[in-house]
Design an enzyme around this catalytic site. Structure first.
Site, PDB file in Angstrom:
ATOM      1  N   ASP A 130      -6.955   1.666  -7.932  1.00 13.58           N
ATOM      2  CA  ASP A 130      -5.961   0.766  -7.348  1.00 13.58           C
ATOM      3  C   ASP A 130      -5.632   1.166  -5.911  1.00 13.58           C
ATOM      4  O   ASP A 130      -5.834   2.306  -5.494  1.00 13.58           O
ATOM      5  CB  ASP A 130      -4.694   0.796  -8.202  1.00 13.58           C
ATOM      6  CG  ASP A 130      -3.857  -0.470  -8.054  1.00 13.58           C
ATOM      7  OD1 ASP A 130      -4.191  -1.304  -7.194  1.00 13.58           O
ATOM      8  OD2 ASP A 130      -2.885  -0.621  -8.809  1.00 13.58           O
ATOM      9  N   GLU A 133      -6.733   0.079  -0.204  1.00 18.44           N
ATOM     10  CA  GLU A 133      -6.714  -0.506   1.146  1.00 18.44           C
ATOM     11  C   GLU A 133      -6.898   0.535   2.264  1.00 18.44           C
ATOM     12  O   GLU A 133      -7.717   0.271   3.134  1.00 18.44           O
ATOM     13  CB  GLU A 133      -5.405  -1.277   1.386  1.00 18.44           C
ATOM     14  CG  GLU A 133      -5.231  -2.524   0.564  1.00 18.44           C
ATOM     15  CD  GLU A 133      -4.677  -2.199  -0.820  1.00 18.44           C
ATOM     16  OE1 GLU A 133      -3.478  -2.272  -1.016  1.00 18.44           O
ATOM     17  OE2 GLU A 133      -5.492  -1.861  -1.688  1.00 18.44           O
ATOM     18  N   ASP A 199      -2.056  -8.467  -5.612  1.00 17.82           N
ATOM     19  CA  ASP A 199      -0.753  -8.754  -6.219  1.00 17.82           C
ATOM     20  C   ASP A 199      -0.237 -10.103  -5.724  1.00 17.82           C
ATOM     21  O   ASP A 199       0.565 -10.185  -4.786  1.00 17.82           O
ATOM     22  CB  ASP A 199       0.242  -7.640  -5.874  1.00 17.82           C
ATOM     23  CG  ASP A 199      -0.187  -6.306  -6.444  1.00 17.82           C
ATOM     24  OD1 ASP A 199      -1.075  -6.291  -7.306  1.00 17.82           O
ATOM     25  OD2 ASP A 199       0.369  -5.276  -6.032  1.00 17.82           O
TER      26      ASP A 199
END
Length: 504
Positions: A130, A133, A199
């Site tokens: 997760d 980025e 998200d």
């Protein structure tokens, strides 16, 4: 993939897994989101025993239910954790951040080694890497092994995926790697890496924007992409009783059925279908079962992607480059060579406009068998339990039985659905499913060809092991006709020389 933010304990996760099996709602992967590390610190690669007393036993229990286990792991490791102190002592952080410097080969190897030793040994099947980025612009203004942070930060998820992939193939070379990440970079698919759209919200406009987003990823050569079906940021407790949200959620789940990965997720939400009432569970079950019935088609698409790079879902331009109107369609797409999908992206509708590209023989409504011409827009029935799906004439679509997971054998239970009106072909692919033996040719491909003029279906073993080692030696075949008529199934048994059948 069944996910929510989040399961709070080993007992809670297993209780829900058992309920899926009790209700006979098909699922392959149960996902544990963050915070399982508890007192050990952020992403410490340890389970807090207070809530997860025996994670290895938890994984074994899931395997006994023919389920797999995916775990959320971050590349940001808390500095106050035991593992974080090791990272800091070795100088493997990116300056003052909590992000491991994946651009540094030594740091990457350290990360992979710890993930393997601390987590892989528990039997974990898949990795949810997760926040790759990295988030919060943490790399801006930083000097890293690969250069200035603002210049190379977009490649960070590529480094994470490569690190985890190479680590597992070294640590456990016989087991396939499966990675899901929130971000991606060109070429990342080489490392068994899928991504999703992040998200996102849960309204109709957000759902509508998912379709071109996914097609852009596919057009860029990134084949495995998915969404948080139902949206990540959900509308609070009212979502469980609000019919308006239920409609949007079901349309989202229908769309996700025709994505490379079907996945449900949601922030502070118990996302299991039965939480939302009888209608959602009933219609949801229909699409979970459809997903598993299509598994021979899906898996064969995956094999084609491995061999040729062809994405599973793709803009219509890939298949109809000479149809000018098809080029303008941004909210419908092909799912493999056979299926045209047009998600319903608005509430309160019973019909949906669908442009079907020009193709010899036209199209068949997947649900009713009605024949429709290409090159025009059709007003297609779309009640709440139906997403518009059409099959191109000349297609052969392999279906299997409804199973509760891919662990169930479907050998000798594959049905080839033939849609006449043009010549066509398909390949049905099988292998061991969980290992890398297919890279050395340990797989089987059966080529199926339809001759429309003679109404003859021919099967041949194209490659791989002898028929029966993996590929079915017996198929059933059905021929679709006008107005939804379907011929009686014909059983086709074949050996090395193959088999053929001429329909009357």
């Amino acid at each position: 993939m069944q996910c929510r933010e989040r399961y709070n304990s080993q007992a809670e996760l297993l209780e829900n897994a058992r309920e899926f099996r009790r209700r006979r709602l098909p699922v392959d992967v149960m996902v544990q989101d963050w915070q399982y590390w508890g007192k050990y610190g952020w992403s410490a690669m340890r389970f807090d025993e207070v809530s997860y007393p025996d994670p290895a036993a938890m994984v074994k229990d899931l395997h006994a239910m023919d389920m797999r286990f995916m775990l959320s792991v971050w590349a940001a490791i808390g500095r106050d954790s035991e593992l974080g102190k090791q990272v800091a002592g070795l100088g493997y952080y990116i300056e003052e951040t909590n992000w491991v410097d994946m651009f540094n080969p030594e740091a990457a190897q350290f990360y992979a080694r710890n993930q393997s030793r601390r987590l892989s040994t528990l039997g974990i099947d898949a990795w949810w890497q997760d926040a790759t980025e990295p988030e919060n612009d943490d790399l801006a203004g930083r000097e890293m092994f690969g250069g200035p942070g603002e210049r190379v930060r977009l490649t960070y998820p590529l480094q994470v995926s490569r690190t985890v992939y190479n680590g597992q193939r070294s640590f456990d070379p016989g087991r396939r790697v499966m990675i899901l990440t929130r971000s991606a970079f060109l070429g990342q698919q080489r490392y068994a890496s899928a991504t999703w759209s992040g998200d996102i919200g849960s309204d109709w406009d957000t759902l509508r924007r998912q379709v071109p987003a996914g097609l852009n990823m596919a057009a860029a050569g990134y084949p495995y992409w998915t969404v948080d079906a139902g949206g990540f940021f959900r509308p609070g407790k009212g979502q469980y009783t609000d019919p308006a949200y239920h409609e949007c959620f079901l349309r989202w789940l229908q769309y996700a059925t025709f994505l490379p990965l079907q996945r449900v997720h949601g922030y502070q939400t118990d996302t299991e279908l039965w939480r939302f009432g009888e209608t959602v569970e009933r219609v949801g079950r229909q699409y979970l079962e459809l997903r598993y019935r299509l598994m021979p088609y899906l898996y064969s698409m995956g094999a084609d992607c491995w061999r040729t790079g062809a994405p599973l879902m793709r803009p219509l331009v890939f298949d109809f480059p000479n149809d000018a109107k098809a080029l303008d369609q941004t909210h419908s797409y092909m799912f493999g060579r056979a299926l045209h999908v047009a998600p319903v992206l608005k509430g309160g509708v019973e019909r949906w406009p669908v442009y079907l590209p020009s193709t010899p023989g036209g199209w068949y409504d997947y649900w009713t068998g009605e024949r429709r011409q290409g090159g025009q827009v059709h007003d297609v029935p779309a009640p709440l339990d139906r997403i518009p799906v059409h099959v191109r004439a000349g297609s052969i679509v392999a279906h299997g039985p409804v199973t509760q997971s891919t662990a169930e054998s479907i050998r000798d239970r594959i049905v080839l659905h033939v849609y006449p009106g043009a010549d066509g072909s398909c390949e049905v692919y099988e292998d061991g499913g969980l290992d890398y033996a297919y890279e050395q040719g340990d797989h089987a491909i059966v080529t199926c060809r339809w001759n429309d003029a003679t109404r003859t279906l021919t099967l041949r073993r194209a490659a791989g092991k002898p028929v029966g080692a993996y590929a079915s030696s017996r198929f059933k075949a059905v021929l679709h006709g006008q107005g939804g008529d379907v011929a009686e199934p014909v059983e086709m048994t074949f050996g090395v020389k193959g088999a053929s059948h001429r329909f009357r």
